[in-house]
Enzyme design. Structure first.
Site, PDB file in Angstrom:
ATOM      1  N   ASP A  53       0.815  -1.213   0.000  1.00 58.01           N
ATOM      2  CA  ASP A  53       0.000   0.000   0.000  1.00 58.01           C
ATOM      3  C   ASP A  53       0.854   1.271   0.000  1.00 58.01           C
ATOM      4  O   ASP A  53       0.448   2.298   0.533  1.00 58.01           O
ATOM      5  CB  ASP A  53      -0.928  -0.008   1.225  1.00 58.01           C
ATOM      6  CG  ASP A  53      -2.052   1.011   1.108  1.00 58.01           C
ATOM      7  OD1 ASP A  53      -2.397   1.386  -0.018  1.00 58.01           O
ATOM      8  OD2 ASP A  53      -2.570   1.439   2.157  1.00 58.01           O
ATOM      9  N   CYS A 110     -20.719 -12.557  -3.654  1.00 56.40           N
ATOM     10  CA  CYS A 110     -21.661 -11.684  -2.951  1.00 56.40           C
ATOM     11  C   CYS A 110     -23.117 -12.029  -3.250  1.00 56.40           C
ATOM     12  O   CYS A 110     -24.008 -11.773  -2.427  1.00 56.40           O
ATOM     13  CB  CYS A 110     -21.404 -10.225  -3.322  1.00 56.40           C
ATOM     14  SG  CYS A 110     -19.904  -9.530  -2.595  1.00 56.40           S
ATOM     15  N   CYS A 115     -23.929  -4.549   3.026  1.00 55.47           N
ATOM     16  CA  CYS A 115     -22.919  -3.498   3.191  1.00 55.47           C
ATOM     17  C   CYS A 115     -23.456  -2.148   2.717  1.00 55.47           C
ATOM     18  O   CYS A 115     -23.217  -1.115   3.348  1.00 55.47           O
ATOM     19  CB  CYS A 115     -21.630  -3.857   2.469  1.00 55.47           C
ATOM     20  SG  CYS A 115     -21.806  -4.206   0.705  1.00 55.47           S
ATOM     21  N   CYS A 155     -24.020   1.362   5.330  1.00 54.91           N
ATOM     22  CA  CYS A 155     -23.244   2.603   5.255  1.00 54.91           C
ATOM     23  C   CYS A 155     -24.116   3.786   5.658  1.00 54.91           C
ATOM     24  O   CYS A 155     -25.137   4.067   5.016  1.00 54.91           O
ATOM     25  CB  CYS A 155     -22.694   2.808   3.845  1.00 54.91           C
ATOM     26  SG  CYS A 155     -21.729   4.335   3.693  1.00 54.91           S
ATOM     27  N   CYS A 165     -17.677   9.073   2.459  1.00 57.60           N
ATOM     28  CA  CYS A 165     -17.162   7.983   3.290  1.00 57.60           C
ATOM     29  C   CYS A 165     -16.574   8.497   4.606  1.00 57.60           C
ATOM     30  O   CYS A 165     -15.672   9.350   4.615  1.00 57.60           O
ATOM     31  CB  CYS A 165     -16.099   7.211   2.505  1.00 57.60           C
ATOM     32  SG  CYS A 165     -15.345   5.856   3.423  1.00 57.60           S
ATOM     33  N   CYS A 194     -13.711   3.420   9.639  1.00 55.51           N
ATOM     34  CA  CYS A 194     -15.099   3.014   9.814  1.00 55.51           C
ATOM     35  C   CYS A 194     -15.231   1.554   9.414  1.00 55.51           C
ATOM     36  O   CYS A 194     -14.670   1.138   8.400  1.00 55.51           O
ATOM     37  CB  CYS A 194     -16.023   3.880   8.955  1.00 55.51           C
ATOM     38  SG  CYS A 194     -17.776   3.452   9.082  1.00 55.51           S
ATOM     39  N   CYS A 224     -21.095  -7.617   6.726  1.00 55.82           N
ATOM     40  CA  CYS A 224     -20.808  -8.652   5.729  1.00 55.82           C
ATOM     41  C   CYS A 224     -20.873 -10.052   6.327  1.00 55.82           C
ATOM     42  O   CYS A 224     -20.187 -10.339   7.316  1.00 55.82           O
ATOM     43  CB  CYS A 224     -19.429  -8.411   5.122  1.00 55.82           C
ATOM     44  SG  CYS A 224     -18.912  -9.666   3.924  1.00 55.82           S
TER      45      CYS A 224
END
Length: 316
Positions: free
Chosen positions: A135, A190, A196, A200, A225, A251, A258
């Site tokens: 990353d 999924c 999900c 949110c 977000c 968050c 999930c």
């Protein structure tokens, strides 16, 4: 450890996966270093929608993100590694911290493990040449992990692994080595689940046109977000309409909903002392916070940001 190379001089995929497990990684997959397919890449459309907010670095080095051979000249393979981080318990007090930040900074931990993996492979193949990434470079880590058969991109826009859920850190070795076997992507798991999206609080997950059960295309709108705002947003004040749901760093709302995460294996034993230290941070002075955050993902924010987030998270 025996080197089971094929006659063409390629490296044994089974060998590298065995070594990766020994080093401590939970999963390892290998893909040929070819440019990502445009329909999977999707970066240009995401940027055009302004979904990156003020993360200008996301618009840089597009060519490198698209083709790892430009990032590492001579690259022939991408070895993707997963390390699960689901904790044995969650913080009960608020303000809360995203679970990935409970332990040591994943950049440091995973990078250290990647170097251990390189060293272990070199015991068998001294000519093994690879560059590790965690990353910290323009490489599309989720897409490469999916291409390497380690999971799929879920509606939460994260990599979802059948055993670890989306609670996993991703690292890569981009190497000039060729392998005797490359993994294949797995189907999206999924299905019709949209938990999900419903979880949110700011509707940051947006379903795209042309999606299907087999290809549930969703994008994340950073301006909506809470994780973006508590980490990347450097403004003195956060938007009034953004709900933090009690979080002062990151968050987990979409991840907690999930089903794969509910069933995921625990990988991080959160001790009572570590939990107490994390829960005491909202009252910490600046030297205390900075000392704790030094080797934690919390080092992404400065103390004024932390105080801003704490104050905002306590608002109803």
């Amino acid at each position: 450890m025996e080197d089971t190379n094929t006659s063409g001089g390629s490296l044994s995929a089974a060998l590298v996966k065995q070594v990766a497990r020994a080093v401590g990684f939970d999963a390892c997959g290998i893909a040929e270093a070819r440019p990502l397919a445009e329909e999977d890449f999707g970066l240009d459309a995401w940027l055009a929608l302004g979904c990156h907010a003020d993360m200008r670095y996301m618009a840089e080095h597009r060519d490198l993100r698209h083709d790892p051979r430009l990032l590492v000249p001579g690259a022939r393979s991408v070895v993707s590694l997963l390390l699960g981080y689901k904790p044995s318990q969650q913080l009960s007090a608020t303000p809360r911290i995203a679970q990935y930040a409970y332990g040591e900074d994943y950049h440091e931990r995973v990078k250290r493990m990647l170097y251990q993996l390189i060293a272990a492979v070199r015991e068998v193949r001294p000519d093994f040449d690879a560059r590790p990434f965690v990353d910290t470079a323009p490489i599309s880590d989720k897409l490469w992990a999916a291409r390497a058969g380690l999971g799929w991109i879920g509606r939460n826009t994260l990599l979802v692994n059948p055993e670890l859920g989306s609670y996993c850190f991703i690292g890569e070795l981009v190497t000039s080595a060729a392998f005797d076997h490359y993994d294949t992507p797995m189907p999206n798991g999924c299905g019709t689940c949209r938990r999900c999206l419903a979880a949110c609080p700011n509707h940051a997950l947006v379903e795209e046109d042309g999606m299907s059960v087999d290809n549930p295309r969703t994008h994340l709108s950073a301006p909506r977000c809470a994780s973006y705002h508590t980490i990347e947003n450097r403004s003195a004040q956060l938007p009034a309409d953004i709900k933090l749901s009690g979080y002062a760093f990151g968050c987990d709302c979409c991840q907690l909903a999930c089903p794969y995460n509910l069933a995921a294996a625990v990988r991080y034993p959160l001790t009572a002392d570590r939990r107490a230290a994390l829960e005491s941070l909202p009252e910490a002075d600046e030297p205390t916070f900075r000392h704790f955050a030094k080797h934690s993902a919390l080092n992404r924010v400065k103390y004024p940001q932390w105080q801003r987030n704490v104050n905002k998270s306590e608002q109803k």
